[in-house]
Design a protein around this motif. Structure first.
Motif, PDB file in Angstrom:
ATOM      1  N   LEU A  35       0.825  -1.211   0.000  1.00 15.67           N
ATOM      2  CA  LEU A  35       0.000   0.000   0.000  1.00 15.67           C
ATOM      3  C   LEU A  35       0.861   1.264   0.000  1.00 15.67           C
ATOM      4  CD1 LEU A  35      -2.812  -1.067   2.491  1.00 15.67           C
ATOM      5  CD2 LEU A  35      -3.037  -0.726   0.023  1.00 15.67           C
ATOM      6  N   GLU A  36       1.956   1.249   0.754  1.00 14.21           N
ATOM      7  CA  GLU A  36       2.864   2.395   0.761  1.00 14.21           C
ATOM      8  C   GLU A  36       3.476   2.610  -0.622  1.00 14.21           C
ATOM      9  OE1 GLU A  36       5.490   1.271   3.959  1.00 14.21           O
ATOM     10  OE2 GLU A  36       4.333   2.417   5.439  1.00 14.21           O
ATOM     11  N   LYS A  37       3.852   1.510  -1.287  1.00 18.66           N
ATOM     12  CA  LYS A  37       4.421   1.609  -2.635  1.00 18.66           C
ATOM     13  C   LYS A  37       3.385   2.169  -3.609  1.00 18.66           C
ATOM     14  CE  LYS A  37       6.550  -1.061  -6.321  1.00 18.66           C
ATOM     15  NZ  LYS A  37       6.842  -2.388  -6.839  1.00 18.66           N
ATOM     16  N   ALA A  38       2.150   1.668  -3.524  1.00 16.68           N
ATOM     17  CA  ALA A  38       1.086   2.158  -4.406  1.00 16.68           C
ATOM     18  C   ALA A  38       0.813   3.638  -4.147  1.00 16.68           C
ATOM     19  CB  ALA A  38      -0.190   1.334  -4.202  1.00 16.68           C
ATOM     20  N   ALA A  39       0.841   4.043  -2.877  1.00 19.99           N
ATOM     21  CA  ALA A  39       0.612   5.449  -2.550  1.00 19.99           C
ATOM     22  C   ALA A  39       1.725   6.325  -3.109  1.00 19.99           C
ATOM     23  CB  ALA A  39       0.502   5.626  -1.032  1.00 19.99           C
ATOM     24  N   ALA A  40       2.972   5.861  -3.019  1.00 20.20           N
ATOM     25  CA  ALA A  40       4.098   6.621  -3.561  1.00 20.20           C
ATOM     26  C   ALA A  40       3.987   6.739  -5.080  1.00 20.20           C
ATOM     27  CB  ALA A  40       5.420   5.959  -3.172  1.00 20.20           C
ATOM     28  N   GLU A  41       3.612   5.658  -5.745  1.00 15.29           N
ATOM     29  CA  GLU A  41       3.439   5.696  -7.205  1.00 15.29           C
ATOM     30  C   GLU A  41       2.315   6.649  -7.578  1.00 15.29           C
ATOM     31  OE1 GLU A  41       2.814   1.609  -8.251  1.00 15.29           O
ATOM     32  OE2 GLU A  41       4.945   1.110  -8.068  1.00 15.29           O
ATOM     33  N   HIS A  42       1.223   6.607  -6.825  1.00 14.10           N
ATOM     34  CA  HIS A  42       0.090   7.499  -7.084  1.00 14.10           C
ATOM     35  C   HIS A  42       0.531   8.953  -6.935  1.00 14.10           C
ATOM     36  CE1 HIS A  42      -4.103   8.708  -7.299  1.00 14.10           C
ATOM     37  NE2 HIS A  42      -3.911   9.448  -6.227  1.00 14.10           N
ATOM     38  N   GLN A  50       3.540  10.150  -7.380  1.00 21.23           N
ATOM     39  CA  GLN A  50       4.387  10.495  -8.521  1.00 21.23           C
ATOM     40  C   GLN A  50       3.536  10.808  -9.752  1.00 21.23           C
ATOM     41  OE1 GLN A  50       6.952   7.069  -8.857  1.00 21.23           O
ATOM     42  NE2 GLN A  50       8.556   8.011  -7.608  1.00 21.23           N
ATOM     43  N   VAL A  51       2.503  10.011  -9.978  1.00 19.77           N
ATOM     44  CA  VAL A  51       1.611  10.244 -11.118  1.00 19.77           C
ATOM     45  C   VAL A  51       0.900  11.580 -10.966  1.00 19.77           C
ATOM     46  CG1 VAL A  51      -0.496   9.423 -12.254  1.00 19.77           C
ATOM     47  CG2 VAL A  51       1.325   7.801 -11.695  1.00 19.77           C
ATOM     48  N   GLU A  52       0.432  11.875  -9.761  1.00 20.18           N
ATOM     49  CA  GLU A  52      -0.236  13.157  -9.521  1.00 20.18           C
ATOM     50  C   GLU A  52       0.704  14.332  -9.772  1.00 20.18           C
ATOM     51  OE1 GLU A  52      -2.076  13.466  -5.694  1.00 20.18           O
ATOM     52  OE2 GLU A  52      -3.737  12.155  -6.262  1.00 20.18           O
ATOM     53  N   GLN A  53       1.946  14.219  -9.318  1.00 18.19           N
ATOM     54  CA  GLN A  53       2.920  15.291  -9.528  1.00 18.19           C
ATOM     55  C   GLN A  53       3.204  15.481 -11.017  1.00 18.19           C
ATOM     56  OE1 GLN A  53       4.110  17.501  -7.359  1.00 18.19           O
ATOM     57  NE2 GLN A  53       2.834  16.562  -5.793  1.00 18.19           N
ATOM     58  N   ALA A  54       3.360  14.369 -11.750  1.00 19.29           N
ATOM     59  CA  ALA A  54       3.610  14.454 -13.189  1.00 19.29           C
ATOM     60  C   ALA A  54       2.423  15.093 -13.900  1.00 19.29           C
ATOM     61  CB  ALA A  54       3.902  13.072 -13.768  1.00 19.29           C
TER      62      ALA A  54
END
Length: 188
Positions: free
Chosen positions: A56-63, A65-69
């Motif tokens: 879940l932490e990994k998915a949150a970090a990826e999310h 990154q996508v939001e920032q991009a």
């Protein structure tokens, strides 16, 4: 009528005098214990919980990154759209405006919202509106007759009506938009 309550249970049993035997009482208690045992065996282990937390932490970090991009991309797009001198517009397959860049106000005096609400019939002289409709119909027919071919962008000069009533000439460079599944999707 008196009831007998089982400990830590919300079920109540009638007293033995109403037909509840000790055997029946014991079988109910054992069923409740078996239910609790099966619930306990389905609970994840500490290691499984820790693994799920990492996922879940990994998915949150990826999310994130996508939001920032996406935010960065939107900022660049907004910068271009707000500062370009050309008017950029998009029409859907029904030839209704879905977007008009802010530069339309410098050119015509209309805000993007006003221009979208009024449509092209208000912004073009009658002769230019007729030419635009005829040209776009031919362009769409050419696309429909060869949907797999890429058409060259269409260039046409049209006389537009400004908010103050004056007119001016504009060169339109347009291309057809395709729907993801194929077919005419609009004009850019």
């Amino acid at each position: 009528r008196k009831t007998v309550r089982l400990r830590d249970s919300r079920r109540s049993l009638p007293p033995q005098s109403s037909g509840c035997t000790a055997e029946r009482f014991c079988s109910i208690v054992f069923l409740r214990l078996e239910e609790k045992d099966s619930q306990m065996s389905n609970k994840p282990t500490c290691e499984e919980l820790e693994q799920r937390i990492r996922e879940l932490e990994k998915a949150a970090a990826e999310h994130e990154q996508v939001e920032q991009a996406l935010k960065k991309s939107e900022e660049r797009y907004r910068l271009l759209a707000e500062n370009v001198t050309d008017v950029i517009w998009v029409m859907d397959e029904n030839l209704k405006f879905t977007y008009i860049s802010p530069s339309v106000q410098r050119l015509s005096g209309f805000t993007p919202e006003e221009a979208m609400e009024q449509g092209s019939s208000v912004h073009l002289t009658p002769a230019s509106l007729e030419l635009a409709n005829e040209t776009f119909r031919e362009y769409v027919r050419a696309y429909e007759s060869a949907p797999d071919e890429t058409l060259e962008p269409l260039t046409v000069e049209l006389e537009d009506v400004r908010k103050d009533g004056s007119t001016g000439w504009s060169e339109l460079n347009t291309t057809l938009l395709r729907k993801p599944a194929g077919g005419f999707g609009g004009i850019l």
